[in-house]
Design a protein around this motif. Structure first.
Motif, short mmCIF file in Angstrom:
data_model
loop_
_atom_site.label_atom_id
_atom_site.label_comp_id
_atom_site.label_asym_id
_atom_site.label_seq_id
_atom_site.Cartn_x
_atom_site.Cartn_y
_atom_site.Cartn_z
N UNK A 185 42.20 30.02 39.93
CA UNK A 185 41.92 31.02 38.91
C UNK A 185 41.75 30.36 37.56
N UNK A 186 41.21 31.12 36.62
CA UNK A 186 41.07 30.64 35.26
C UNK A 186 39.79 29.89 35.01
N UNK A 187 39.74 29.23 33.88
CA UNK A 187 38.52 28.57 33.45
C UNK A 187 38.22 27.32 34.28
N UNK A 188 39.22 26.74 34.93
CA UNK A 188 39.05 25.55 35.75
C UNK A 188 38.87 25.88 37.24
N UNK A 189 38.55 27.14 37.56
CA UNK A 189 38.44 27.59 38.94
C UNK A 189 37.48 26.73 39.77
N UNK A 190 37.92 26.33 40.97
CA UNK A 190 37.08 25.57 41.88
C UNK A 190 37.17 24.07 41.72
N UNK A 191 37.81 23.59 40.69
CA UNK A 191 37.91 22.15 40.45
C UNK A 191 39.11 21.57 41.17
#
Length: 108
Positions: A17-23
């Motif tokens: 979740x959040x702005x770094x999602x998927x990293x």
């Protein structure tokens, strides 16, 4: 959050979740009392540092903490973030097991 922790330092995790999602990144520090982890090169923020004997000073980028519930361990076989359970083996040791494929990740 009380109980057993199925994440530990140097694990590869994926942020959900959040702005770094998927990293994906490696856990640098683990804070069980604050329910958070620090992930390498994710959730960066800038700090203005005064020069001292240890650093040059200036604007420094640091990794911020991410809540434990917002990251998932990455399974080597699946290649994605998966939920993990703990399983006791016949010899008495415990291993972390991927809930998706059932593959053992490593010993706890």
């Amino acid at each position: 959050m009380a109980g057993s922790w199925l994440l530990k330092k140097d694990d590869i995790v994926m942020v959900m979740t959040g702005r770094e999602r998927g990293k994906k990144g490696k856990i640098l520090a683990f804070y069980p009392d604050q329910d958070s982890v620090t992930v390498e090169k994710l959730n960066l923020y800038k700090r203005h540092m005064k020069p001292s004997g240890q650093n040059k000073g200036g604007i420094v980028e640091k990794e911020g903490k991410i809540n434990y519930s917002n990251v998932l361990l990455v399974c080597d076989k699946c290649g994605t973030g998966v939920r993990v359970k703990s399983k006791k083996l016949e010899d008495g040791s415990r291993v972390r097991v991927c809930r998706k494929c059932g593959d053992a990740i490593d010993k706890i």
